[in-house]
Design an enzyme around this catalytic site. Structure first.
Site, PDB file in Angstrom:
ATOM      1  N   SER A 223      -8.714   3.893  -1.347  1.00 52.90           N
ATOM      2  CA  SER A 223      -7.463   3.615  -2.057  1.00 52.90           C
ATOM      3  C   SER A 223      -7.728   2.598  -3.163  1.00 52.90           C
ATOM      4  O   SER A 223      -8.375   1.576  -2.943  1.00 52.90           O
ATOM      5  CB  SER A 223      -6.392   3.112  -1.086  1.00 52.90           C
ATOM      6  OG  SER A 223      -6.822   1.943  -0.421  1.00 52.90           O
ATOM      7  N   GLY A 225      -5.132   1.453  -5.383  1.00 53.25           N
ATOM      8  CA  GLY A 225      -3.877   0.942  -5.902  1.00 53.25           C
ATOM      9  C   GLY A 225      -3.323   1.839  -6.986  1.00 53.25           C
ATOM     10  O   GLY A 225      -3.265   3.066  -6.849  1.00 53.25           O
ATOM     11  N   ALA A 226      -2.947   1.237  -8.103  1.00 55.97           N
ATOM     12  CA  ALA A 226      -2.363   1.991  -9.207  1.00 55.97           C
ATOM     13  C   ALA A 226      -3.360   2.960  -9.839  1.00 55.97           C
ATOM     14  O   ALA A 226      -2.955   3.886 -10.563  1.00 55.97           O
ATOM     15  CB  ALA A 226      -1.835   1.030 -10.263  1.00 55.97           C
ATOM     16  N   GLY A 228      -5.159   5.044  -8.177  1.00 53.44           N
ATOM     17  CA  GLY A 228      -5.192   6.278  -7.407  1.00 53.44           C
ATOM     18  C   GLY A 228      -6.117   6.240  -6.205  1.00 53.44           C
ATOM     19  O   GLY A 228      -6.354   5.181  -5.606  1.00 53.44           O
ATOM     20  N   GLY A 254      -0.420   2.290   1.991  1.00 54.17           N
ATOM     21  CA  GLY A 254      -1.675   2.756   2.572  1.00 54.17           C
ATOM     22  C   GLY A 254      -1.480   3.528   3.862  1.00 54.17           C
ATOM     23  O   GLY A 254      -2.157   4.544   4.102  1.00 54.17           O
ATOM     24  N   ASP A 255      -0.571   3.062   4.709  1.00 55.51           N
ATOM     25  CA  ASP A 255      -0.277   3.773   5.960  1.00 55.51           C
ATOM     26  C   ASP A 255       0.293   5.158   5.656  1.00 55.51           C
ATOM     27  O   ASP A 255      -0.042   6.149   6.321  1.00 55.51           O
ATOM     28  CB  ASP A 255       0.722   2.980   6.796  1.00 55.51           C
ATOM     29  CG  ASP A 255       0.301   1.541   7.007  1.00 55.51           C
ATOM     30  OD1 ASP A 255      -0.911   1.274   7.005  1.00 55.51           O
ATOM     31  OD2 ASP A 255       1.182   0.682   7.158  1.00 55.51           O
TER      32      ASP A 255
END
Length: 318
Positions: A223, A225-226, A228, A254-255
C-alpha cells in the site's frame, strides 16, 4: 460465498476524532467524535461479512467492556469466537485532520496469560476440524503473546492447508512471515523494516517484495497511500491508482483494502478486477470514519476511475 476466520489478537475500541488541525499543547475542538469497536481483523471481517461471506471473529477480548463488541458483531453479521479475558479491551485514539494526516495513540493492550492462549488455541483447532477457506490475522500482538505461542495457535490451520492472509507490522509481521503466508500487505516503511534497507522508488518496493516472495511469502500487496497499490502476485506485478477523493479519515483504508482483495480472490475474480475493486473500496473508506462500502452511490464512479496496469519489471517503474 466463502468461510473466513478473522483473528485479531489485540482488538481495540477506536476513539476517532476529526478536527481541522491538531495543535499540540492547545485546546482542540473536534468536528466529529465517535467510539467504535475495531481492531484490524475485526475491520476486515466487517467488510467481508457485508459482502456475503460467513465470518467468524476471534482473538482476546476484555470481559469488562465486551458489550460494545458483542453488539457490533451482531450488527455486522459475524460469529463471535473471541476468548474473554479479565480486564478491559484497550482504547486507541485516532486524530484525523482535515488535510488527511492521522495521528494514532495506541495503548499496549491487556496482558495475556498462558491459559488464555490455550483457550484460543483450542478454539482455532476446532475451526481447523472443518477448515475455513481462508484465515486473516491482522493487527498487533498483546503483551504476553509470544511468537512461539502464536505459531502454536495457527499451526492446526496451516497444517490443514488454510491460506493465511497477514496484515501486521513489527513483531506480529515478523512472526507471521515464518508461516509462509498467502499474502501480506505492508506499506513502504513496514516493507523496508522487513528487508532492512531504505526503499526509495517503486522499483525498490518491487525488489523488496520479490525478496520476501523468495523467503516463502506467496503474494505481497504494497500500500502506497495516495500513490496507490503495487500487488506482486505469484506471476505478475500489478499497479493501481485511485481517483482523488475528499479525505475524512484514513484509519480503516488498509483493512478495507485487504478485505477487498480477499473478497475478489474468494469470489474467483481475475486479479485485475480484484485489485480495482479493492482499491475503489479503500478509496471509499477514506471518505468516512469507518470501513469502505460498495453499496454507496459513489462506489461505481470510484471503481470506474481506478486505473490498473501490469508492470513491466524490465522497464523503469513510475
Amino acid at each position: 460465498m466463502a468461510r473466513v476466520l478473522a483473528i485479531t489478537p489485540n482488538p481495540a475500541l477506536d476513539l476517532s476524532i476529526g478536527l481541522e488541525r491538531l495543535v499540540p499543547g492547545d485546546v482542540n475542538r473536534a468536528r466529529v467524535c465517535r467510539t467504535s469497536p475495531a481492531g484490524k481483523g475485526n475491520n476486515v471481517a466487517r467488510v467481508l461479512a457485508g459482502h456475503g461471506h460467513e465470518v467468524t471473529v476471534t482473538g482476546f477480548l476484555g470481559a469488562a467492556n465486551a458489550g460494545a463488541f458483542e453488539a457490533a458483531f451482531v450488527e455486522w453479521g459475524v460469529v463471535d469466537g473471541f476468548v474473554r479475558v479479565p480486564g478491559e479491551t484497550r482504547t486507541n485514539a485516532k486524530l484525523a485532520e482535515a488535510d488527511g494526516r492521522v495521528t494514532d495513540i495506541n495503548a499496549p493492550g491487556m496482558a495475556i496469560r498462558d491459559g488464555d492462549v490455550g483457550r484460543l488455541a483450542e478454539a482455532v483447532a476446532a475451526e481447523a476440524g472443518d477448515p475455513p477457506d481462508a484465515v486473516v490475522m491482522a493487527g498487533s500482538l498483546p503483551p504476553g503473546l509470544t511468537t512461539a505461542m502464536l505459531h502454536a495457535v495457527l499451526e492446526p490451520l496451516i497444517s490443514a492447508g488454510v491460506p493465511l492472509w497477514l496484515d501486521a507490522s513489527g513483531t506480529a509481521l515478523d512472526a507471521g512471515l515464518a508461516l509462509a503466508p498467502a499474502l501480506i500487505k505492508p506499506n513502504g516503511a513496514e516493507l523496508a523494516a522487513c528487508v532492512g534497507r531504505e526503499l526509495v522508488s517503486p522499483a525498490d518496493l518491487i525488489d523488496a517484495g520479490r525478496e520476501l516472495q523468495g523467503r516463502g511469502v506467496a503474494e505481497v500487496a504494497i500500500s502506497r497511500g495516495a500513490d496507490g497499490v503495487l500487488w506482486l502476485t505469484r506471476t505478475d506485478v500489478l499497479a493501481a491508482t485511485a481517483p482523488p477523493v475528499t479525505v475524512e479519515s484514513t484509519v480503516c483504508a488498509g483493512d478495507t483494502l485487504v478485505a477487498g482483495l480477499m473478497h475478489g480472490r474468494l469470489s474467483g475474480w481475475p486479479d485485475i478486477d480484484t485489485l480495482a475493486f479493492a482499491v475503489a473500496l479503500s478509496a471509499d473508506a477514506v471518505t468516512r470514519i469507518g470501513v469502505g462500502r460498495s453499496d454507496t452511490p459513489v462506489f461505481e464512479t470510484l471503481l470506474g476511475a481506478v486505473a490498473v496496469h501490469a508492470v513491466d519489471i524490465e522497464a523503469p517503474v513510475e
